[in-house]
Enzyme design. Structure first.
Site, PDB file in Angstrom:
ATOM      1  CG  ASP A  21      -1.423   1.360   1.348  1.00 47.47           C
ATOM      2  OD1 ASP A  21      -2.226   1.659   0.133  1.00 47.47           O
ATOM      3  OD2 ASP A  21      -2.189   1.499   2.638  1.00 47.47           O
ATOM      4  CG  ASN A  23      -3.141   5.184  -0.955  1.00 49.33           C
ATOM      5  OD1 ASN A  23      -3.380   4.618  -0.383  1.00 49.33           O
ATOM      6  ND2 ASN A  23      -3.924   5.626  -1.711  1.00 49.33           N
ATOM      7  CG  ASP A  25      -5.671   3.128   0.095  1.00 53.40           C
ATOM      8  OD1 ASP A  25      -5.283   2.309   0.764  1.00 53.40           O
ATOM      9  OD2 ASP A  25      -7.015   3.260  -0.264  1.00 53.40           O
ATOM     10  CG  ASP A  29      -1.482   1.429  -3.362  1.00 58.08           C
ATOM     11  OD1 ASP A  29      -0.321   1.469  -4.059  1.00 58.08           O
ATOM     12  OD2 ASP A  29      -1.752   2.536  -2.419  1.00 58.08           O
ATOM     13  CG  ASP A  98      -6.925 -12.338 -13.384  1.00 54.11           C
ATOM     14  OD1 ASP A  98      -8.142 -13.377 -13.581  1.00 54.11           O
ATOM     15  OD2 ASP A  98      -6.042 -13.028 -12.312  1.00 54.11           O
ATOM     16  CG  ASP A 199     -11.931 -15.828 -12.761  1.00 53.97           C
ATOM     17  OD1 ASP A 199     -11.039 -16.082 -11.748  1.00 53.97           O
ATOM     18  OD2 ASP A 199     -13.161 -16.090 -12.677  1.00 53.97           O
ATOM     19  CD  GLU A 256      -9.688 -19.946 -11.040  1.00 49.29           C
ATOM     20  OE1 GLU A 256      -9.364 -20.201 -10.653  1.00 49.29           O
ATOM     21  OE2 GLU A 256     -10.395 -19.850 -12.116  1.00 49.29           O
ATOM     22  CG  HIS A 329      -6.409 -15.488  -5.978  1.00 51.37           C
ATOM     23  ND1 HIS A 329      -6.293 -15.574  -6.950  1.00 51.37           N
ATOM     24  CD2 HIS A 329      -8.015 -14.467  -6.352  1.00 51.37           C
ATOM     25  CE1 HIS A 329      -6.998 -15.778  -7.970  1.00 51.37           C
ATOM     26  NE2 HIS A 329      -7.883 -15.564  -7.553  1.00 51.37           N
ATOM     27  CG  ASP A 330      -9.084 -18.654  -5.749  1.00 50.15           C
ATOM     28  OD1 ASP A 330      -9.582 -17.222  -4.776  1.00 50.15           O
ATOM     29  OD2 ASP A 330      -8.839 -18.545  -6.833  1.00 50.15           O
TER      30      ASP A 330
HETATM   31  C1  NOJ Z   1     -11.477 -17.931  -9.110  1.00 53.49           C
HETATM   32  C2  NOJ Z   1     -10.585 -16.671  -8.462  1.00 53.49           C
HETATM   33  O1  NOJ Z   1      -9.255 -17.101  -9.000  1.00 53.49           O
HETATM   34  C3  NOJ Z   1     -11.904 -17.228  -7.360  1.00 53.49           C
HETATM   35  O2  NOJ Z   1     -10.798 -15.662  -6.636  1.00 53.49           O
HETATM   36  C4  NOJ Z   1     -12.616 -16.162  -7.373  1.00 53.49           C
HETATM   37  O3  NOJ Z   1     -13.849 -16.005  -6.325  1.00 53.49           O
HETATM   38  C5  NOJ Z   1     -13.670 -17.013  -8.758  1.00 53.49           C
HETATM   39  N1  NOJ Z   1     -12.947 -17.321 -10.089  1.00 53.49           N
HETATM   40  C6  NOJ Z   1     -14.661 -15.868  -9.370  1.00 53.49           C
HETATM   41  O4  NOJ Z   1     -14.331 -15.061 -10.011  1.00 53.49           O
END
Ligand code: NOJ
Length: 560
Positions: A21, A23, A25, A29, A98, A199, A256, A329-330
Site C-alpha cells: 500500500d 498511500n 489507506d 495499490d 487477469d 478466470d 484457470e 490467492h484461492d
Molecule cells: C476464480 C478466482 O481465482 C477466484 O478468486 C474467484 O472468486 C472466482 N474465480 C470467481 O471469479
C-alpha cells in the site's frame, strides 16, 4: 519441442489488494507494486500476473468487474497502471492481466441495463430463465453456497450466477457479447500487455436447456458440475477467441479450469488446436479433500500426488504444456499445507519449491511463497473477509447445525484468506504493508517471517527460490527434459528423473519429517555427477546413490 519464452519463464502472481500500500489507506495499490519491482526483478522472475485491478464493487475482491476498461479507484488510475507496465518492461519483465469473463459484476452497465426489461438490448448478455414450479430453474449450486440462480422481481425471471449473486454469468451464446469481450482484450493487448490468465474460463459454455445436475447425498443443491464445466461449445469459443484476438500477438495464455482432466487439458493446450497455452488444473489441489469437497479435510497421501503429477507430466508432454503451482490467492499456503510451518519451516518450504520448479512446465510463484509465508488462524469469523468463507460459515453454522469449531478448523486449513493476508515486507507494524490500518489482519508472525529478513539471510527461502529460478536459465533440461517417476510406491520419498538428449537430472525429495534412507534403484540408469541444488548442507563426498534423506530434504543431481 518448440522453444518459447513462456515455457522458459517463471511467473509471479500479485494479488494487488494485499501486496503493498503506497498511500496509507490500508489497501494495496498499483503504485505500491511499482515501488517493489526491484524486489521482483532481483528475485529473477520473468512474468508478473496481476490479479484484477479493474473497476469493481469488490464483492469478490475484484473478480466482479463493473468496467473492464477502468482501474479501481482504490488501486489508482490508468496512468499509474501504464507507469507500472512501463517499469515492468523496463526491467525486462512481462505483464499478464487477469481476464474475468465468465461473469461480470451486477453493477456493470450491461447488467444494469439487462435487468430493466426483457427486451433491453443487453438482456441477452446474461443468462435468464423462468422458474420451474415456482422455484429456481434447476438445482445448480453456486461456488459460494446456495442456489446459482437469483430471482429478479422486476422482470420475473432468474439469472444465473455460478459465483456470488453480484457476479451474474455472461451469455457466451450471444455473438455480440463475444465480440465485446474480444474488443476489450485487444484494447489491453494494444496497450502492450503480454497475455492473460483467464478466470474459470472452462465455465463459459453451459449445457443448453439447463438440466438438473445429479443430486448428491446430503446436499441441498449440487453444483451442476459437468453441466457447465468444459461445456459443449467451449473449444469452439476458445478457438474463436484465438483466431479473433490471440493469434495476432506474441502472448502467453493460461486458463484457470476447475474440473479439467488431462484428456481435456490436452485439447485446450495442444499447439495445433490453437486454443490456450496452459491450463491451471485443480486435481493436485483436491488431493487433501474428502468426498464432501474442499472443506472436508483429508491428509495428503504422497502416492496420490505421484499418480496425479505423473499423469499430467507425461500426459501433456510433447502435445501441450503444464502450468506448475502450489499457491495462489484461492489456496492455503503450501508450507502449512504439504510441509511443516513450525519445526521444518525453511526446509519444507525449500523442498516444496524444489519439487515444483524441477517439473516440466511453467512455474508460478504466489506472493509471499518465496519468503515462506504461512497460513493464519484468526479467532473470530468476523476477522475473515472472504465471501466464500463467510457464506460457507453462514450456511453451515448459522443456518445449519454444524459445529463452529469444526468449521473454523476447516477455514484454518483451507480458507482463501490464508493467502490474502498482507505481504510481510519487514518487522514494522502491519509488516510494512501499509502505514494505515490493513483491510485484512496481518499474520502475527510478520516479525519472524518477512522479506527484509529473508533478503538479508543468504540461507533463506527467498535466496533458495532465486537459485531455483537461476538454475532454470542455466539448464535447458529443467524446461524441456521429459519426466520419469521412480520409486512409485514409496510413501515418503518423491523422486523423478528428467532427461534431455544426453543429460539427466535426478530430483529426490523427502515429503516427511523423518530421516528416510534413499537408494537409487538398480534399474534406474543414472550416474550422478554434480549436486546442483539441495536444501541442507550436504557433504558431496558421500555416495550420491545411497544416503539418508533428512526431514524434508531435497537434492537435485545432474548426471548422465
Ligand atoms: C476464480 C478466482 O481465482 C477466484 O478468486 C474467484 O472468486 C472466482 N474465480 C470467481 O471469479
Amino acid at each position: 519441442m518448440e522453444k518459447t519464452w513462456w515455457k522458459e519463464s517463471v511467473v509471479y502472481q500479485i494479488y494487488p489488494r494485499s501486496f503493498h500500500d503506497s498511500n496509507g489507506d490500508g489497501i494495496g495499490d498499483i503504485k505500491g507494486i511499482t515501488d517493489k519491482l526491484d524486489y521482483l526483478s532481483d528475485l529473477g522472475v520473468d512474468v508478473i500476473w496481476l490479479s484484477p485491478v479493474y473497476e469493481s464493487p469488490n464483492d469478490d475482491n475484484g473478480y466482479d468487474i463493473s468496467d473492464y476498461y477502468g482501474i479501481m479507484d482504490e488501486f489508482g488510475t490508468i496512468e499509474d497502471w501504464e507507469e507500472l507496465l512501463d517499469q515492468i518492461h523496463h526491467r525486462g519483465m512481462k505483464l499478464i492481466m487477469d481476464l474475468v469473463v465468465n461473469h461480470s459484476s451486477d453493477e456493470h452497465m450491461w447488467f444494469q441495463e439487462a435487468k430493466k426489461s426483457k427486451d433491453n438490448t443487453y438482456r441477452d448478455y446474461y443468462i435468464w430463465h423462468e422458474g420451474k414450479n415456482g422455484k429456481e430453474p434447476n438445482n445448480w449450486k453456486s461456488s459460494f453456497s446456495g442456489s446459482a440462480w437469483e430471482y429478479d422481481e422486476n422482470t420475473k425471471e432468474y439469472y444465473l450466477h455460478l459465483f456470488s449473486k453480484k457476479q451474474p454469468d455472461l451469455n457466451w451464446e450471444n455473438p455480440k457479447l463475444r465480440e465485446e469481450i474480444y474488443n476489450m482484450m485487444k484494447w489491453w493487448l494494444d496497450k502492450g500487455i503480454d497475455g492473460f490468465r483467464m478466470d474459470v474460463i472452462n465455465f463459459i459454455s453451459k449445457v443448453p436447456g439447463f438440466p438438473d445436475g445429479a443430486e448428491k447425498a446430503g446436499e441441498k443443491y449440487v453444483s451442476g458440475g459437468k453441466l457447465f464445466r468444459n461445456g459443449p461449445r467451449i473449444h469452439e469459443f476458445l478457438q474463436e477467441m484465438n483466431k479473433e484476438v490471440l493469434t495476432n500477438y506474441d502472448v502467453m495464455t493460461v486458463g484457470e479450469m476447475p474440473g479439467v482432466n488431462v484428456e481435456e487439458a490436452k485439447k485446450y493446450t495442444d499447439y495445433q488446436r490453437k486454443e490456450l497455452q496452459m491450463v491451471f488444473t485443480f486435481e493436485h489441489m483436491d488431493l487433501d479433500s474428502g468426498t464432501g469437497g474442499k472443506w472436508d479435510l483429508k491428509p495428503l497421501e504422497l502416492t496420490d500426488l505421484k499418480e496425479n503429477i505423473s499423469k499430467w507430466q507425461t500426459g501433456l508432454h510433447g502435445t501441450g504444456w503444464n502450468s506448475l503451482y502450489w499457491n495462489n490467492h484461492d489456496q492455503p499456503r503450501i508450507v502449512s499445507r504439504f510441509g511443516n510451518d513450525k519445526e521444518f519451516w525453511s526446509e519444507s518450504a525449500k523442498m516444496l519449491g524444489t519439487f515444483l520448479h524441477m517439473l516440466q512446465g511453467t512455474p508460478y510463484i504466489y506472493q509471499g511463497e518465496e519468503i515462506g509465508m504461512t497460513n493464519v488462524r484468526f479467532d473470530s469469523i468476523d476477522d475473515y473477509e472472504d465471501i466464500e468463507i463467510r457464506n460457507m460459515y453462514y450456511e453451515k453454522v448459522i443456518e445449519g447445525n454444524e459445529d463452529h469449531d469444526k468449521v473454523m478448523e476447516s477455514i484454518y486449513v483451507k480458507g482463501r484468506d490464508n493467502a490474502r493476508t498482507p505481504f510481510q515486507w519487514n518487522s514494522q507494524p502491519a509488516g510494512g504493508f501499509t502505514k494505515g490500518e490493513p483491510w485484512i489482519r496481518v499474520n502475527p508472525n510478520y516479525k519472524e517471517i518477512n522479506a527484509e529478513k529473508a533478503v538479508a539471510d543468504e540461507n533463506s527461502i527467498y535466496h533458495y527460490y532465486r537459485k531455483l529460478i537461476k538454475l532454470r536459465k542455466q539448464h535447458p533440461i529443467i524446461v524441456y527434459g521429459d519426466y520419469h517417476l521412480i520409486l512409485p510406491d514409496h510413501d515418503k520419498i518423491y523422486a523423478y528423473m528428467r532427461t534431455l538428449e544426453n543429460e539427466k537430472l535426478l530430483v529426490i525429495t523427502n515429503f516427511s519429517e523423518e530421516n528416510v534412507p534413499f537408494k537409487q534403484p538398480e534399474n534406474v540408469d543414472f550416474k550422478p555427477k554434480e549436486l546442483i541444488i539441495g536444501n541442507y548442507n550436504t557433504e558431496e563426498k558421500g555416495d550420491p546413490t545411497s544416503f539418508t534423506l533428512k526431514p524434508y530434504e531435497a537434492r537435485v543431481y545432474k548426471g548422465v
